[in-house]
Design an enzyme around this catalytic site. Structure first.
Site, PDB file in Angstrom:
ATOM      1  N   LYS A 194       0.822  -1.219   0.000  1.00  0.00           N
ATOM      2  CA  LYS A 194       0.000   0.000   0.000  1.00  0.00           C
ATOM      3  C   LYS A 194       0.859   1.273   0.000  1.00  0.00           C
ATOM      4  CE  LYS A 194      -2.678  -3.289  -0.062  1.00  0.00           C
ATOM      5  NZ  LYS A 194      -2.944  -3.814  -1.427  1.00  0.00           N
TER       6      LYS A 194
ATOM      7  N   GLU B 100     -12.129  -8.590   1.667  1.00  0.00           N
ATOM      8  CA  GLU B 100     -12.394  -9.923   1.125  1.00  0.00           C
ATOM      9  C   GLU B 100     -12.691 -10.929   2.247  1.00  0.00           C
ATOM     10  OE1 GLU B 100      -9.809  -8.039   0.294  1.00  0.00           O
ATOM     11  OE2 GLU B 100      -7.906  -9.053   0.511  1.00  0.00           O
TER      12      GLU B 100
HETATM   13  O1  LIG Z   1      -1.015  -6.260   1.924  1.00  0.00           O
HETATM   14  C1  LIG Z   1      -1.826  -6.494   1.031  1.00  0.00           C
HETATM   15  N1  LIG Z   1      -1.478  -6.599  -0.240  1.00  0.00           N
HETATM   16  C2  LIG Z   1      -0.081  -6.474  -0.596  1.00  0.00           C
HETATM   17  C3  LIG Z   1       0.130  -7.304  -1.828  1.00  0.00           C
HETATM   18  C4  LIG Z   1       1.323  -7.702  -2.159  1.00  0.00           C
HETATM   19  C5  LIG Z   1       1.556  -8.528  -3.367  1.00  0.00           C
HETATM   20  O2  LIG Z   1       2.181  -7.733  -4.374  1.00  0.00           O
HETATM   21  C6  LIG Z   1       3.567  -8.055  -4.458  1.00  0.00           C
HETATM   22  N2  LIG Z   1       4.275  -6.779  -4.454  1.00  0.00           N
HETATM   23  C7  LIG Z   1       4.253  -5.882  -3.444  1.00  0.00           C
HETATM   24  N3  LIG Z   1       4.957  -4.789  -3.818  1.00  0.00           N
HETATM   25  C8  LIG Z   1       5.435  -5.022  -5.072  1.00  0.00           C
HETATM   26  C9  LIG Z   1       6.212  -4.276  -5.941  1.00  0.00           C
HETATM   27  N4  LIG Z   1       6.490  -4.794  -7.157  1.00  0.00           N
HETATM   28  C10 LIG Z   1       6.021  -6.015  -7.503  1.00  0.00           C
HETATM   29  N5  LIG Z   1       5.251  -6.786  -6.695  1.00  0.00           N
HETATM   30  C11 LIG Z   1       4.983  -6.287  -5.488  1.00  0.00           C
HETATM   31  C12 LIG Z   1       3.869  -8.960  -3.283  1.00  0.00           C
HETATM   32  O3  LIG Z   1       4.907  -9.868  -3.597  1.00  0.00           O
HETATM   33  C13 LIG Z   1       2.536  -9.660  -3.096  1.00  0.00           C
HETATM   34  O4  LIG Z   1       2.335 -10.691  -4.023  1.00  0.00           O
HETATM   35  C14 LIG Z   1      -3.247  -6.723   1.372  1.00  0.00           C
HETATM   36  C15 LIG Z   1      -3.569  -6.916   2.714  1.00  0.00           C
HETATM   37  C16 LIG Z   1      -4.881  -7.148   3.064  1.00  0.00           C
HETATM   38  N6  LIG Z   1      -5.185  -7.326   4.454  1.00  0.00           N
HETATM   39  O5  LIG Z   1      -6.388  -7.444   4.815  1.00  0.00           O
HETATM   40  O6  LIG Z   1      -4.237  -7.360   5.282  1.00  0.00           O
HETATM   41  C17 LIG Z   1      -5.910  -7.213   2.125  1.00  0.00           C
HETATM   42  C18 LIG Z   1      -5.580  -7.014   0.770  1.00  0.00           C
HETATM   43  O7  LIG Z   1      -6.537  -7.052  -0.188  1.00  0.00           O
HETATM   44  C19 LIG Z   1      -4.263  -6.756   0.389  1.00  0.00           C
HETATM   45  O8  LIG Z   1      -4.007  -6.536  -0.930  1.00  0.00           O
HETATM   46 MG   LIG Z   2      -5.824  -6.196  -2.021  1.00  0.00          MG
END
Ligand SMILES: O=C(NC/C=C/[C@H]1O[C@@H](n2cnc3cncnc32)[C@H](O)[C@@H]1O)c1cc([N+](=O)[O-])cc(O)c1O
Ligand SMILES: [Mg+2]
Length: 214
Positions: free
Chosen positions: A144, A199
């Site tokens: 984020k 979700e």
């Molecule tokens: O943290 C969350 N999402 C982070 C997602 C991260 C994904 O994107 C990749 N990534 C990250 N920076 C990157 C930069 N470059 C490439 N891939 C990258 C990471 O390897 C991971 O596969 C999240 C958390 C909750 N939650 O409830 O805690 C709910 C959600 O819907 C979320 O999306």
């Molecule tokens: Mg998400």
């Protein structure tokens, strides 16, 4: 038996979904994550908002930041018109490996280019590597605190055009406060919040749709 959660999601797809049927693939993931093991997919509720924005935009070239296991990749790719492309960026090789298999199982691999690496490094290379003029649609769902720097990078690299739609997941939970401030206060964006739920949960979350005004 899958040792990691992504591998267990892949197993759930291989066991419960129909090969070549994208809908059955993300439904199998939704079922698994709702009843067995929560995972950070955009999910079925917010997925319906993603579907409707996509159908409205009908992008020829779309970008997804943060593939994870490919749930939203499959949701997006299934709605693309023939000849349209989705580039999805993921830096974790283990996640990318599972995503490739889920994307292939859904039969949408011809519409998807999964690029492994950090978005900050890959965005500046999009034009030269993929011959992209600009993106019609961008789905932000990676770390984020990368939403603002990567949006600014997309602007600076000339990858946004008048009318490009950015759709950002999790603007409430876990939250992307800096991003909301950025797109809502900038004269270069027309922003709108789509209220929903995190979700597989009752906690509020939502998607922010921001149209780049050029
Ligand atoms: O943290 C969350 N999402 C982070 C997602 C991260 C994904 O994107 C990749 N990534 C990250 N920076 C990157 C930069 N470059 C490439 N891939 C990258 C990471 O390897 C991971 O596969 C999240 C958390 C909750 N939650 O409830 O805690 C709910 C959600 O819907 C979320 O999306
Ligand atoms: Mg998400």
């Amino acid at each position: 038996t899958g040792s990691t959660q992504p591998q267990r999601m892949l197993e759930a797809v291989q066991k419960n979904a129909t090969k070549g049927d994208p809908e059955s693939v993300f439904s199998a993931i939704d079922y698994y994550c709702r009843h067995k093991e929560w995972a950070m997919n955009v999910g079925d509720e917010k997925g319906l908002i993603l579907d409707s924005v996509l159908t409205e935009v009908n992008p020829s070239i779309a970008l997804e930041l943060g593939t994870y296991c490919g749930y939203s990749t499959v949701r997006i790719a299934r709605l693309l018109s023939p000849g349209s492309k989705l580039i999805t960026v993921e830096f974790n090789p283990a996640f990318a490996a599972v995503a490739r298999q889920i994307i292939a199982y859904a039969g949408v691999q011809d519409k998807v280019t999964l690029v492994e690496g950090p978005s900050g490094d890959l965005i500046p290379k999009m034009k030269e590597r993929f011959g992209i003029k600009s993106f019609d649609f961008v789905f932000l769902d990676h770390w984020k605190d990368r939403y603002v720097p990567d949006t600014k990078l997309l602007e600076d690299c000339g990858l946004l055009r008048k009318g490009t739609v950015l759709l950002a997941d999790n603007v409430i939970c876990p939250g992307a406060p800096e991003y909301l401030k950025y797109v809502r206060n900038s004269p270069r964006y027309e922003s709108r919040y789509f209220k929903s739920n995190l979700e597989y949960s009752k906690v509020e979350d939502g998607l922010e749709k921001s149209v780049f005004l050029g």
